[in-house]
Design a protein around this motif. Structure first.
Motif, mmCIF file in Angstrom:
data_model
loop_
_atom_site.group_PDB
_atom_site.id
_atom_site.type_symbol
_atom_site.label_atom_id
_atom_site.label_comp_id
_atom_site.label_asym_id
_atom_site.label_seq_id
_atom_site.Cartn_x
_atom_site.Cartn_y
_atom_site.Cartn_z
ATOM 1 N N LEU A 53 0.830 -1.212 0.000
ATOM 2 C CA LEU A 53 0.000 0.000 0.000
ATOM 3 C C LEU A 53 0.860 1.256 0.000
ATOM 4 O O LEU A 53 0.579 2.222 -0.720
ATOM 5 N N LEU A 54 1.914 1.240 0.807
ATOM 6 C CA LEU A 54 2.803 2.391 0.855
ATOM 7 C C LEU A 54 3.537 2.568 -0.465
ATOM 8 O O LEU A 54 3.667 3.696 -0.978
ATOM 9 N N LEU A 55 4.018 1.476 -1.031
ATOM 10 C CA LEU A 55 4.739 1.544 -2.310
ATOM 11 C C LEU A 55 3.840 2.075 -3.410
ATOM 12 O O LEU A 55 4.256 2.929 -4.211
ATOM 13 N N TRP A 56 2.614 1.584 -3.467
ATOM 14 C CA TRP A 56 1.679 2.049 -4.497
ATOM 15 C C TRP A 56 1.390 3.540 -4.339
ATOM 16 O O TRP A 56 1.391 4.301 -5.317
ATOM 17 N N ALA A 57 1.166 3.987 -3.087
ATOM 18 C CA ALA A 57 0.859 5.405 -2.849
ATOM 19 C C ALA A 57 2.052 6.292 -3.199
ATOM 20 O O ALA A 57 1.892 7.343 -3.834
ATOM 21 N N LEU A 58 3.240 5.882 -2.794
ATOM 22 C CA LEU A 58 4.426 6.688 -3.071
ATOM 23 C C LEU A 58 4.745 6.746 -4.560
ATOM 24 O O LEU A 58 5.230 7.767 -5.064
ATOM 25 N N SER A 59 4.444 5.643 -5.267
ATOM 26 C CA SER A 59 4.755 5.607 -6.705
ATOM 27 C C SER A 59 3.884 6.564 -7.508
ATOM 28 O O SER A 59 4.211 6.881 -8.658
ATOM 29 N N LEU A 60 2.785 7.023 -6.913
ATOM 30 C CA LEU A 60 1.913 7.971 -7.608
ATOM 31 C C LEU A 60 2.513 9.374 -7.666
ATOM 32 O O LEU A 60 2.161 10.170 -8.547
ATOM 33 N N LEU A 70 12.801 2.705 -2.272
ATOM 34 C CA LEU A 70 13.754 2.992 -1.201
ATOM 35 C C LEU A 70 13.038 3.394 0.083
ATOM 36 O O LEU A 70 13.360 2.889 1.180
ATOM 37 N N PHE A 71 12.039 4.257 -0.021
ATOM 38 C CA PHE A 71 11.280 4.692 1.155
ATOM 39 C C PHE A 71 10.455 3.538 1.742
ATOM 40 O O PHE A 71 10.287 3.447 2.955
ATOM 41 N N THR A 72 9.953 2.663 0.875
ATOM 42 C CA THR A 72 9.169 1.516 1.350
ATOM 43 C C THR A 72 10.048 0.549 2.138
ATOM 44 O O THR A 72 9.641 0.040 3.188
ATOM 45 N N LEU A 93 25.016 -4.413 3.756
ATOM 46 C CA LEU A 93 25.020 -3.489 2.617
ATOM 47 C C LEU A 93 24.651 -4.214 1.332
ATOM 48 O O LEU A 93 23.810 -3.736 0.554
ATOM 49 N N ILE A 94 25.270 -5.371 1.115
ATOM 50 C CA ILE A 94 24.965 -6.152 -0.088
ATOM 51 C C ILE A 94 23.503 -6.592 -0.081
ATOM 52 O O ILE A 94 22.814 -6.552 -1.112
ATOM 53 N N LEU A 95 23.008 -7.002 1.084
ATOM 54 C CA LEU A 95 21.616 -7.442 1.203
ATOM 55 C C LEU A 95 20.651 -6.330 0.815
ATOM 56 O O LEU A 95 19.739 -6.534 -0.002
ATOM 57 N N MET A 96 20.825 -5.148 1.398
ATOM 58 C CA MET A 96 19.887 -4.067 1.147
ATOM 59 C C MET A 96 19.966 -3.565 -0.293
ATOM 60 O O MET A 96 18.938 -3.256 -0.915
ATOM 61 N N LEU A 97 21.179 -3.499 -0.842
ATOM 62 C CA LEU A 97 21.323 -3.092 -2.247
ATOM 63 C C LEU A 97 20.683 -4.116 -3.176
ATOM 64 O O LEU A 97 20.050 -3.752 -4.171
ATOM 65 N N SER A 98 20.838 -5.393 -2.838
ATOM 66 C CA SER A 98 20.244 -6.448 -3.661
ATOM 67 C C SER A 98 18.728 -6.357 -3.644
ATOM 68 O O SER A 98 18.072 -6.471 -4.690
ATOM 69 N N LYS A 99 18.147 -6.154 -2.463
ATOM 70 C CA LYS A 99 16.689 -6.016 -2.373
ATOM 71 C C LYS A 99 16.206 -4.838 -3.216
ATOM 72 O O LYS A 99 15.222 -4.947 -3.964
ATOM 73 N N PHE A 100 16.891 -3.721 -3.089
ATOM 74 C CA PHE A 100 16.478 -2.519 -3.812
ATOM 75 C C PHE A 100 16.503 -2.742 -5.323
ATOM 76 O O PHE A 100 15.528 -2.455 -6.025
ATOM 77 N N HIS A 101 17.606 -3.277 -5.826
ATOM 78 C CA HIS A 101 17.732 -3.442 -7.271
ATOM 79 C C HIS A 101 16.814 -4.536 -7.811
ATOM 80 O O HIS A 101 16.308 -4.428 -8.940
ATOM 81 N N LEU A 102 16.589 -5.582 -7.034
ATOM 82 C CA LEU A 102 15.674 -6.632 -7.476
ATOM 83 C C LEU A 102 14.238 -6.117 -7.522
ATOM 84 O O LEU A 102 13.495 -6.411 -8.469
ATOM 85 N N MET A 103 13.840 -5.352 -6.509
ATOM 86 C CA MET A 103 12.501 -4.773 -6.515
ATOM 87 C C MET A 103 12.354 -3.762 -7.645
ATOM 88 O O MET A 103 11.282 -3.665 -8.269
ATOM 89 N N LEU A 104 13.413 -3.010 -7.916
ATOM 90 C CA LEU A 104 13.377 -2.044 -9.017
ATOM 91 C C LEU A 104 13.240 -2.765 -10.353
ATOM 92 O O LEU A 104 12.505 -2.311 -11.237
ATOM 93 N N ALA A 105 13.934 -3.891 -10.499
ATOM 94 C CA ALA A 105 13.820 -4.676 -11.730
ATOM 95 C C ALA A 105 12.403 -5.217 -11.890
ATOM 96 O O ALA A 105 11.859 -5.258 -12.999
ATOM 97 N N LEU A 106 11.791 -5.632 -10.787
ATOM 98 C CA LEU A 106 10.427 -6.160 -10.833
ATOM 99 C C LEU A 106 9.396 -5.072 -11.134
ATOM 100 O O LEU A 106 8.277 -5.380 -11.549
#
Length: 258
Positions: free
Chosen positions: A50-57, A66-68, A118-131
């Motif tokens: 819900l937060l991601l959808w609202a922020l993406s608007l 990143l904020f999510t 650091l690797i974990l958080m960067l990986s999550k961010f880039h994978l979610m961005l790819a999705l």
């Protein structure tokens, strides 16, 4: 405790949501609340979606993601991420079992833990961005990752001996059971089936089966890793298993859908 009270106890255990219980809580209650850990993961995932959808608007998708992620850390108190970092510090910096346990109990963050986090958080961010190129896959994927990763970690309880010597360990009441009860196992299986059914609109049947196999292999690897390093597991190990499982779900979705 009633089942509703056990669910609220699971929310208190895994998040920073200010919920109060009027009844006294025993170690047995905490242990039984583990049946709802995956369900709490669903709730966390829905809040994130819900937060991601609202922020993406109003914001670029990269900033919204990143904020999510940041909001999810506030929601959970970085509970599992802390365990993930402690495991890498302990396994990387200790030689004997006792040294590793001592390092994992240290509140300070070391080099191994910092780099791994650091690797974990960067990986999550880039994978979610790819999705995010497939918004439906991203939103369903977040819910799926938050729920099934907690189910995967919870399923490790009783598969290895609990080796943490600290009697004040937060997870000890959960982990001290020799095995998950049949009722808890049924609850966890039900959450898994429900999650698989919900994501069926995004994944094919064979992809769902492949995801289940991926999580099973991830669980086996974690179990072997903890056994060879400690001869058992601790609460930090469960947190690490959850984070690794979550990451594997994102990787699987990117490989399968993008």
């Amino acid at each position: 405790m009633t089942q509703w009270s056990l669910f609220k106890l699971a929310v208190i255990f895994l998040t920073r949501v200010p919920i109060k219980l009027t009844a006294s809580v025993t170690d047995a209650d905490i242990n039984q609340s583990s049946r709802y850990f995956a369900c709490v993961g669903v709730c966390i995932g829905l809040v994130m979606v819900l937060l991601l959808w609202a922020l993406s608007l109003v914001l670029p998708m990269s900033v919204a993601i990143l904020f999510t992620i940041g909001a999810s850390l506030l929601l959970t108190g970085a509970f599992h991420e802390d365990g993930f970092a402690d495991v890498w510090d302990g396994f990387g910096g200790g030689w004997s079992q006792q040294q590793k346990l001592d390092i994992m109990k240290d509140s300070r963050l070391g080099t191994y833990g910092s780099v791994a986090l650091l690797i974990l958080m960067l990986s999550k961010f880039h994978l979610m961005l790819a999705l995010s190129s497939n918004l439906s896959a991203l939103l369903w994927g977040v819910v799926l990752a938050q729920s099934l990763s907690r189910l995967n970690a919870t399923s490790l309880i009783g598969k290895l001996p609990y080796v943490q010597l600290d009697t004040q360990s937060k997870v000890k009441p959960v982990a001290k059971s020799l095995q998950l009860s049949c009722r808890t196992a049924l609850y966890l299986t039900g959450i898994a089936v429900l999650a698989a059914a919900c994501v069926y609109s995004v994944l094919t049947l064979w992809q769902v089966i492949a995801l289940i196999v991926t999580l099973w292999l991830t669980r086996l690897v974690c179990q072997y890793w903890f056994k060879t390093q400690l001869g058992g597991y601790t609460g930090d190990c469960l947190g690490a298993a959850q984070q690794i499982s979550e990451l594997m779900i994102y990787i699987f979705l990117v490989v399968s859908l993008i």
